[in-house]
Design a protein around this motif. Sequence first.
Motif, PDB file in Angstrom:
ATOM      1  N   PHE A 207      42.688  33.858  38.795  1.00 31.94           N
ATOM      2  CA  PHE A 207      41.863  35.397  37.891  1.00 31.94           C
ATOM      3  C   PHE A 207      40.254  34.726  38.176  1.00 31.94           C
ATOM      4  N   SER A 210      38.283  34.843  41.232  1.00 32.52           N
ATOM      5  CA  SER A 210      38.017  36.341  41.768  1.00 32.52           C
ATOM      6  C   SER A 210      37.102  36.671  40.574  1.00 32.52           C
ATOM      7  N   TYR A 211      37.225  36.269  39.406  1.00 31.77           N
ATOM      8  CA  TYR A 211      36.068  36.862  37.624  1.00 31.77           C
ATOM      9  C   TYR A 211      35.610  36.008  37.421  1.00 31.77           C
ATOM     10  N   SER A 212      34.673  34.558  38.437  1.00 30.08           N
ATOM     11  CA  SER A 212      33.663  34.186  37.510  1.00 30.08           C
ATOM     12  C   SER A 212      32.458  34.556  37.755  1.00 30.08           C
ATOM     13  N   LEU A 214      31.907  37.760  37.728  1.00 30.13           N
ATOM     14  CA  LEU A 214      31.781  38.921  36.722  1.00 30.13           C
ATOM     15  C   LEU A 214      31.293  38.159  35.165  1.00 30.13           C
ATOM     16  N   ALA A 345      42.983  39.898  44.829  1.00 32.43           N
ATOM     17  CA  ALA A 345      42.220  39.471  43.714  1.00 32.43           C
ATOM     18  C   ALA A 345      40.647  39.385  44.131  1.00 32.43           C
ATOM     19  N   GLU A 349      37.517  41.538  44.700  1.00 37.42           N
ATOM     20  CA  GLU A 349      36.070  40.677  45.076  1.00 37.42           C
ATOM     21  C   GLU A 349      35.352  41.009  46.357  1.00 37.42           C
ATOM     22  N   TYR A 353      33.920  44.664  44.544  1.00 37.63           N
ATOM     23  CA  TYR A 353      32.584  43.983  44.245  1.00 37.63           C
ATOM     24  C   TYR A 353      31.150  43.554  44.382  1.00 37.63           C
ATOM     25  N   ALA A 357      32.069  47.523  39.476  1.00 35.84           N
ATOM     26  CA  ALA A 357      32.972  46.505  38.872  1.00 35.84           C
ATOM     27  C   ALA A 357      34.034  46.852  38.077  1.00 35.84           C
ATOM     28  N   HIS A 360      37.146  46.397  40.191  1.00 36.43           N
ATOM     29  CA  HIS A 360      37.035  45.057  40.619  1.00 36.43           C
ATOM     30  C   HIS A 360      38.460  44.786  39.276  1.00 36.43           C
ATOM     31  N   VAL A 361      38.006  44.990  38.031  1.00 37.73           N
ATOM     32  CA  VAL A 361      38.488  45.062  36.665  1.00 37.73           C
ATOM     33  C   VAL A 361      40.068  45.264  36.845  1.00 37.73           C
ATOM     34  N   GLY A 364      42.481  43.602  38.940  1.00 42.01           N
ATOM     35  CA  GLY A 364      42.391  42.295  38.399  1.00 42.01           C
ATOM     36  C   GLY A 364      43.927  42.499  37.356  1.00 42.01           C
TER      37      GLY A 364
END
Length: 397
Positions: A207, A210-212, A214, A345, A349, A353, A357, A360-361, A364
């Motif tokens: 995760f 793909s979430y760095s 955000l 994920a 993104e 995203y 957002a 996207h969350v 995840g």
Amino acid sequence: MVVLETAAQPLVILAQAMLFVKLKVVADMVSLCSRVALKAWLIALYPSHAIWAYCVGHAVSSALLVLIYYGTLLWHVRSPDNCLPVKSASELGPRLLPGQPALDRDQLALTWSFFKQGLLKQLLTEGERYLMTAFHLLDFSEQGLYDVVANLGSLAARFLFQPVEENAYVYFSRTVERGKPVSAAASRVLHDLLRAMSLLGLVAVTFGWSYSHLLLRLYGGALLAAGPAVSLLRAQCAYVLLLAVNGVLECYTFAVMREEQINGYNRKMVLLSVIFVVSTGIFTRLFGGVGFILANCVNMLTRIYVCYRFVAGLPLEPAVSVPPLLGLRPPAAVAAALVTAGLLAAGSESWLYPGSAAAHVTVGALCGAAVVAAAVYSEPRLLQAVRERVGDKLKRS
């Protein structure tokens, strides 16, 4: 500050040996909270004396740490049910015993081995900062960005991995006899720890990629997320996985090593230090700040390899049915869930995203729930151990 923290160390070691886990948690929490609160208050009152406020905050928190540990020691000593192996605080300091030499040569040699090992580990753990400062491999803005991302990425190691490693070392040092075959109980605990920590690290990698962006956007705003910080944090996620595995392997290795094995490991650490310095120079010139994290990954991989070879060569008792190192291999269902979650994920993104957002969350969260479900399905015994631990705590409270 150094004198105060050093004064508390004998009691810290004694508390760990006696398995006073709650004492360590409370002492660290009080020390940390007081340090942060006092520094924030002093900086607000005297903004031009930030360094002075920093030093005072550390000194007061260190004094509180000493008071908590020594107060606990005095309470136990004066209690009729004293379970400590000492009768007074003076027994923890240096003293001469009648009929015995001033220095125990065996203990002195072992202490010297651990000192060399600690020095080499410090160089390997914080070596990139020394190289960064000494050789100006990055300019000041890049160094600041690197520190921000490294501190953010190391939160898991500080608050999750470090307590697990400390308690695991205490457990193994008390239950495993040096030079004897690995017992079934110790093998099972090592297997479970490796499985749990490796799964946590794999989740961070899955995760984190793909979430760095955000996370950095929420943490430092669009300006921080627009630069190379995203690449730094993604590389840091891979480093977290290696930290998780290396911490458990090293704590077990050090708990069962004999003195001559520790000396041999120290000699290998010198070679690892050379590899780290060379890889730092090469990767930094090729990839900039990301090169430091890649060099740290190389460092961790070499340390994992050394510990893996050592643990794999240990004899096992006949009652051991599952080799402990198999804990590094995730179950097929969890591996499939992680790969699927990572792909979904990454697609989220790219497609959702930054336009949405929240969506996207949500993707995840659903992927994370699927990974947890796969882990619960594949590891029922780990879930049962967690339930028993939580149940014991609820009963005690």
